[in-house]
Scaffold this motif. Sequence first.
Motif, PDB file in Angstrom:
ATOM      1  N   VAL A  62       0.770 -14.448 -16.115  1.00 19.67           N
ATOM      2  CA  VAL A  62       1.015 -13.717 -17.298  1.00 19.67           C
ATOM      3  C   VAL A  62       1.699 -12.253 -16.776  1.00 19.67           C
ATOM      4  O   VAL A  62       1.871 -11.279 -18.119  1.00 19.67           O
ATOM      5  CB  VAL A  62      -0.329 -12.860 -17.875  1.00 19.67           C
ATOM      6  N   ILE A  63       0.959 -11.166 -15.881  1.00 18.28           N
ATOM      7  CA  ILE A  63       1.442 -10.351 -15.188  1.00 18.28           C
ATOM      8  C   ILE A  63       2.750 -10.383 -14.959  1.00 18.28           C
ATOM      9  O   ILE A  63       4.261  -9.784 -15.487  1.00 18.28           O
ATOM     10  CB  ILE A  63       0.892  -9.590 -14.069  1.00 18.28           C
ATOM     11  N   LEU A  64       3.793 -11.563 -14.389  1.00 19.21           N
ATOM     12  CA  LEU A  64       5.369 -11.484 -14.106  1.00 19.21           C
ATOM     13  C   LEU A  64       6.381 -11.600 -14.796  1.00 19.21           C
ATOM     14  O   LEU A  64       6.956 -11.249 -15.252  1.00 19.21           O
ATOM     15  CB  LEU A  64       5.388 -13.073 -13.355  1.00 19.21           C
ATOM     16  N   ALA A  65       4.929 -12.329 -16.726  1.00 19.70           N
ATOM     17  CA  ALA A  65       6.080 -12.657 -17.741  1.00 19.70           C
ATOM     18  C   ALA A  65       5.977 -11.645 -18.569  1.00 19.70           C
ATOM     19  O   ALA A  65       6.975 -11.510 -18.884  1.00 19.70           O
ATOM     20  CB  ALA A  65       5.202 -13.999 -18.298  1.00 19.70           C
TER      21      ALA A  65
ATOM     22  N   ALA B 274       3.400  -3.223  -9.395  1.00 16.90           N
ATOM     23  CA  ALA B 274       4.324  -2.627 -10.304  1.00 16.90           C
ATOM     24  C   ALA B 274       6.144  -2.409  -9.845  1.00 16.90           C
ATOM     25  O   ALA B 274       7.203  -2.441 -10.734  1.00 16.90           O
ATOM     26  CB  ALA B 274       3.415  -1.295  -9.784  1.00 16.90           C
ATOM     27  N   ASP B 275       6.322  -2.948  -8.476  1.00 14.47           N
ATOM     28  CA  ASP B 275       7.420  -2.756  -7.838  1.00 14.47           C
ATOM     29  C   ASP B 275       8.554  -3.970  -7.815  1.00 14.47           C
ATOM     30  O   ASP B 275       9.190  -4.195  -7.188  1.00 14.47           O
ATOM     31  CB  ASP B 275       7.536  -2.341  -6.851  1.00 14.47           C
ATOM     32  N   THR B 276       7.405  -5.370  -8.867  1.00  8.07           N
ATOM     33  CA  THR B 276       8.193  -6.082  -8.810  1.00  8.07           C
ATOM     34  C   THR B 276       9.125  -6.707 -10.183  1.00  8.07           C
ATOM     35  O   THR B 276       7.947  -6.806 -11.574  1.00  8.07           O
ATOM     36  CB  THR B 276       7.479  -8.099  -8.607  1.00  8.07           C
ATOM     37  N   ARG B 277      10.288  -6.498 -10.848  1.00  4.93           N
ATOM     38  CA  ARG B 277      10.441  -6.490 -11.819  1.00  4.93           C
ATOM     39  C   ARG B 277      11.596  -7.699 -11.518  1.00  4.93           C
ATOM     40  O   ARG B 277      12.925  -7.125 -11.095  1.00  4.93           O
ATOM     41  CB  ARG B 277      11.144  -5.243 -12.496  1.00  4.93           C
ATOM     42  N   TYR B 278      12.022  -8.283 -12.084  1.00  3.82           N
ATOM     43  CA  TYR B 278      13.268  -9.327 -12.447  1.00  3.82           C
ATOM     44  C   TYR B 278      14.214  -9.441 -13.596  1.00  3.82           C
ATOM     45  O   TYR B 278      13.534  -8.978 -14.514  1.00  3.82           O
ATOM     46  CB  TYR B 278      13.161 -11.009 -12.078  1.00  3.82           C
TER      47      TYR B 278
ATOM     48  N   ALA C 200      -7.309  -9.375 -11.605  1.00 10.78           N
ATOM     49  CA  ALA C 200      -5.825  -9.375 -11.981  1.00 10.78           C
ATOM     50  C   ALA C 200      -5.958  -7.891 -12.423  1.00 10.78           C
ATOM     51  O   ALA C 200      -4.827  -6.983 -12.394  1.00 10.78           O
ATOM     52  CB  ALA C 200      -4.839 -10.708 -12.797  1.00 10.78           C
ATOM     53  N   THR C 201      -6.561  -7.825 -13.033  1.00 12.42           N
ATOM     54  CA  THR C 201      -6.299  -6.469 -13.842  1.00 12.42           C
ATOM     55  C   THR C 201      -6.727  -5.144 -12.840  1.00 12.42           C
ATOM     56  O   THR C 201      -5.579  -4.440 -13.366  1.00 12.42           O
ATOM     57  CB  THR C 201      -7.720  -6.084 -15.210  1.00 12.42           C
ATOM     58  N   VAL C 202      -7.361  -5.057 -12.053  1.00 13.67           N
ATOM     59  CA  VAL C 202      -7.945  -3.531 -11.634  1.00 13.67           C
ATOM     60  C   VAL C 202      -6.171  -4.300 -11.029  1.00 13.67           C
ATOM     61  O   VAL C 202      -5.751  -2.567  -9.925  1.00 13.67           O
ATOM     62  CB  VAL C 202      -8.760  -3.894 -10.780  1.00 13.67           C
ATOM     63  N   LEU C 203      -5.926  -4.875 -10.454  1.00 15.69           N
ATOM     64  CA  LEU C 203      -4.858  -4.885  -9.105  1.00 15.69           C
ATOM     65  C   LEU C 203      -3.186  -5.659  -9.798  1.00 15.69           C
ATOM     66  O   LEU C 203      -2.726  -4.732  -8.771  1.00 15.69           O
ATOM     67  CB  LEU C 203      -4.779  -6.026  -8.601  1.00 15.69           C
ATOM     68  N   THR C 204      -3.503  -4.994 -10.788  1.00 12.86           N
ATOM     69  CA  THR C 204      -1.999  -4.964 -11.479  1.00 12.86           C
ATOM     70  C   THR C 204      -1.154  -4.270 -11.450  1.00 12.86           C
ATOM     71  O   THR C 204       0.426  -4.988 -10.503  1.00 12.86           O
ATOM     72  CB  THR C 204      -1.832  -5.364 -12.634  1.00 12.86           C
ATOM     73  N   GLU C 205      -1.260  -2.693 -10.984  1.00 11.72           N
ATOM     74  CA  GLU C 205      -0.410  -1.742 -10.799  1.00 11.72           C
ATOM     75  C   GLU C 205      -0.151  -1.731  -9.450  1.00 11.72           C
ATOM     76  O   GLU C 205       1.208  -2.119  -9.245  1.00 11.72           O
ATOM     77  CB  GLU C 205      -1.488  -0.271 -11.373  1.00 11.72           C
ATOM     78  N   LEU C 206      -1.329  -1.764  -8.819  1.00 16.24           N
ATOM     79  CA  LEU C 206      -0.980  -1.677  -6.979  1.00 16.24           C
ATOM     80  C   LEU C 206       0.287  -2.706  -6.633  1.00 16.24           C
ATOM     81  O   LEU C 206       0.733  -2.690  -5.839  1.00 16.24           O
ATOM     82  CB  LEU C 206      -2.343  -2.140  -6.690  1.00 16.24           C
TER      83      LEU C 206
ATOM     84  N   SER D  12       4.903  -3.921   2.697  1.00 13.05           N
ATOM     85  CA  SER D  12       4.209  -2.720   3.222  1.00 13.05           C
ATOM     86  C   SER D  12       2.701  -2.803   2.124  1.00 13.05           C
ATOM     87  O   SER D  12       2.655  -3.701   1.353  1.00 13.05           O
ATOM     88  CB  SER D  12       5.027  -1.946   0.588  1.00 13.05           C
ATOM     89  N   PRO D  13       1.829  -2.250   2.690  1.00 15.46           N
ATOM     90  CA  PRO D  13      -0.080  -2.484   2.515  1.00 15.46           C
ATOM     91  C   PRO D  13      -0.120  -1.607   1.497  1.00 15.46           C
ATOM     92  O   PRO D  13       0.283  -0.561   0.928  1.00 15.46           O
ATOM     93  CB  PRO D  13      -0.113  -1.728   3.772  1.00 15.46           C
ATOM     94  N   ARG D  14      -0.805  -2.597   0.597  1.00 20.26           N
ATOM     95  CA  ARG D  14      -1.728  -1.839  -0.604  1.00 20.26           C
ATOM     96  C   ARG D  14      -2.993  -1.536  -0.529  1.00 20.26           C
ATOM     97  O   ARG D  14      -3.844  -2.772  -0.597  1.00 20.26           O
ATOM     98  CB  ARG D  14      -1.012  -2.402  -1.591  1.00 20.26           C
ATOM     99  N   MET D  15      -3.513  -0.838  -0.447  1.00 23.98           N
ATOM    100  CA  MET D  15      -4.879  -0.470   0.271  1.00 23.98           C
ATOM    101  C   MET D  15      -5.340   0.036  -1.573  1.00 23.98           C
ATOM    102  O   MET D  15      -4.770   0.260  -2.205  1.00 23.98           O
ATOM    103  CB  MET D  15      -5.031   0.820   1.260  1.00 23.98           C
ATOM    104  N   VAL D  16      -7.151  -0.808  -1.365  1.00 18.58           N
ATOM    105  CA  VAL D  16      -7.155  -0.498  -2.054  1.00 18.58           C
ATOM    106  C   VAL D  16      -8.424   1.031  -2.135  1.00 18.58           C
ATOM    107  O   VAL D  16      -9.239   0.176  -0.863  1.00 18.58           O
ATOM    108  CB  VAL D  16      -8.254  -1.430  -3.040  1.00 18.58           C
ATOM    109  N   TYR D  17      -8.852   1.739  -2.345  1.00 18.03           N
ATOM    110  CA  TYR D  17     -10.312   2.496  -2.018  1.00 18.03           C
ATOM    111  C   TYR D  17     -10.290   2.888  -2.843  1.00 18.03           C
ATOM    112  O   TYR D  17     -10.599   3.183  -4.298  1.00 18.03           O
ATOM    113  CB  TYR D  17      -9.545   3.795  -1.438  1.00 18.03           C
ATOM    114  N   ALA D  18     -11.489   2.631  -2.941  1.00 22.29           N
ATOM    115  CA  ALA D  18     -13.377   3.226  -3.884  1.00 22.29           C
ATOM    116  C   ALA D  18     -13.877   3.658  -3.232  1.00 22.29           C
ATOM    117  O   ALA D  18     -15.121   3.437  -2.207  1.00 22.29           O
ATOM    118  CB  ALA D  18     -13.936   1.994  -4.228  1.00 22.29           C
ATOM    119  N   ASP D  19     -14.064   4.920  -3.946  1.00 23.19           N
ATOM    120  CA  ASP D  19     -15.647   5.833  -4.143  1.00 23.19           C
ATOM    121  C   ASP D  19     -15.943   6.382  -5.711  1.00 23.19           C
ATOM    122  O   ASP D  19     -15.482   6.360  -6.385  1.00 23.19           O
ATOM    123  CB  ASP D  19     -15.602   7.127  -3.340  1.00 23.19           C
TER     124      ASP D  19
END
Lengths: 268, 268
Positions: B47-50, B25-29, B16-22, B190-197
Motif C-alpha cells: 500500500v505504501i509503494l502504490a 521516503a526515498d523510494t519513488r518509481y 508500516a505506519t511508524v516506519l513508512t517515512e524512515l 544506508s542504515p535507518r536507525m529507530v531511536y525512541a525516548d
Amino acid sequence: MHGYSDRERVRLTDQATVLTELLHADTRYAPGARVLEAGCGTGAQTVILAHNSPRAAFTSVDVAPGSLAEARTRVRAAGHANVSFLRADLYDLPFPPAHFDHVFVCFVLEHVPDPVAALVALTRVLRPGGSLTVIEGDHGSAYFHPDSAHARRAIQCLVDLQRRSGGDSLIGRRLYPLLVRAGLRDVTVSPRMVYADASRPAVVDGFTRRTFTAMVEGVGEQAVGQGLVDAAGWAAGIRDLYRTAEDDGTFCYTFFKALASVSPAGRC
Amino acid sequence: MHGYSDRERVRLTDQATVLTELLHADTRYAPGARVLEAGCGTGAQTVILAHNSPRAAFTSVDVAPGSLAEARTRVRAAGHANVSFLRADLYDLPFPPAHFDHVFVCFVLEHVPDPVAALVALTRVLRPGGSLTVIEGDHGSAYFHPDSAHARRAIQCLVDLQRRSGGDSLIGRRLYPLLVRAGLRDVTVSPRMVYADASRPAVVDGFTRRTFTAMVEGVGEQAVGQGLVDAAGWAAGIRDLYRTAEDDGTFCYTFFKALASVSPAGRC
C-alpha cells in the motif's frame, strides 16, 4: 582523560578527522558567545569547535595538566586564537553562576562515576536559556560482519575495564534520562551512526581500523593482565575486528548527541 | 511469510505506519515503470509503494495464497488500482528475463535459506540498468535502557528460532556483501536507525511497544516450547522490554536499506 601515549594521540586525531562532520556539523556558536568546553583532553574536539565557530570565545578546561598543554599546543598550531585554556575540575569549576552561554562536553561523561552530578555542576555555570551539548559513544552499539564471539568478548573487556574505573562505556543510550534527571529542559537526543562497508573506504580505514579497533587493541595489556580474557582469546578478538574491515565486512557503531537547555528559572 | 494471525496483522500495520517515512521516503518509481514487489506478504509495504508511486505499475507476488488474498483486499480498500497480484515462488518467477525495470524486496531475505540464490533469481527478471531495493532489519542492532540480560535473552530466542527455520534475523548488517556476491553493481547500503525516548512518544508506542516488543512477545510459545528459555525467564524478558518504553527508557533498532543496479551487460 584521554591522550597519554603517542599511539593514543594519533588515534584520537584520526577519530576526530573521520567523525568531524558526523558529530560537529550542527554545532555552531554565534559571534561573541561564551562557550565552556568541559574536559577538552588533548584538544581533538577543541580545534574543530574553534574552527567551526571562529568568533565564539571558548574556555576549554581539563583536570590533567599534560593533556591541557597538548591541547594548547594543538590549537595554537592550527592558528586559532579564540580559545583560553584552564586547569579545572568538572565538579569545582572556578566560574560564577550563569557565566557561559553554552557548554560543550564530548567523550567525558563516560569516564565519570556520577554523570548526573557532573551535569548539575555544568548547569550551574550556564546562563538561563543557555544550551548544553553532550556527545558520547556506546560500545554496546557495535556490531559487525562477520560476527565473532571473540570480537564481542574483546569489546566487552573494554566495557568491563571502564566500569572497574567507575565509568560507563554504554552511556550513549542513556543520555536522555541522565539529562532529564539533571534538571535540563528540551532534551533532544539524536543518534549518529557510523556504518562502514567496502564502498566507503575512508570510513573503513578511519573508523573501523584506526579508531574503533585501535582503541580496543590499546587496552589489551590491561584486559589480559586483569584476567578478563586470555591472551589467545584477546588476539582472536582483535584479529576478528580487523577482519570486519576486509572487502566483504561491515561495521556499525553509534554515537549519541544530546542538546538541552537550562530552564529560564535557572537552578543555581 | 508474515501475517498469519490477527495479532500479527495488527502488528504489521502499526509497524508500516511508524516506519513508512524512515524506510520508504526515498523510494519513488517513475510513471509507467514496471516494478516487481517480491514477497509482498499481507501487503503492508504494497500500500505504501502504490501510494508513493501512483503511476508505476506494480506486480506483487507471494508464495502464500492467504497472505496474497489479504494483500489484494488491503490494496483495493486503500483505493489503489496500480497493483497486480500473483502467486509465485521467488526462485521460480513466471516472468521472462529482464521483464521489470525495478525490483523491491522488504523483510523477505531474512526468511530465506540462501539469500544470494534469491537475489540471483530476482536479478534475472530485472532489465540491464534496472534497480534493486532491499530492506531488512537486524535484531542484533537492538539495545536499550535499562539494559537487561533477560530482554537480550528474549531477543536471542527470536534469532535462534529464525535460524532454526533457515533464516537469519541478523541479515541487515550483511546486505552489502550479499548483494555484491549476487553480482549486483553500485551497491549502496544506508542504515535507518529507530531511536525512541520519551520525547518521541509516537516512536515509543508505535515501535518499541507495538512493533518490536509485540513481535518478540509473539514467539513466546515457540521459544518456551522449544526449550530456548524457561517461562519465568521469558516473562522477565518481555517485562524488561516493555520497561524500556517508560519515561526514563530508551530503545534503539536499525534497519538496512540497500540499492543496487544490474550491470548493463546483464546476467541472464
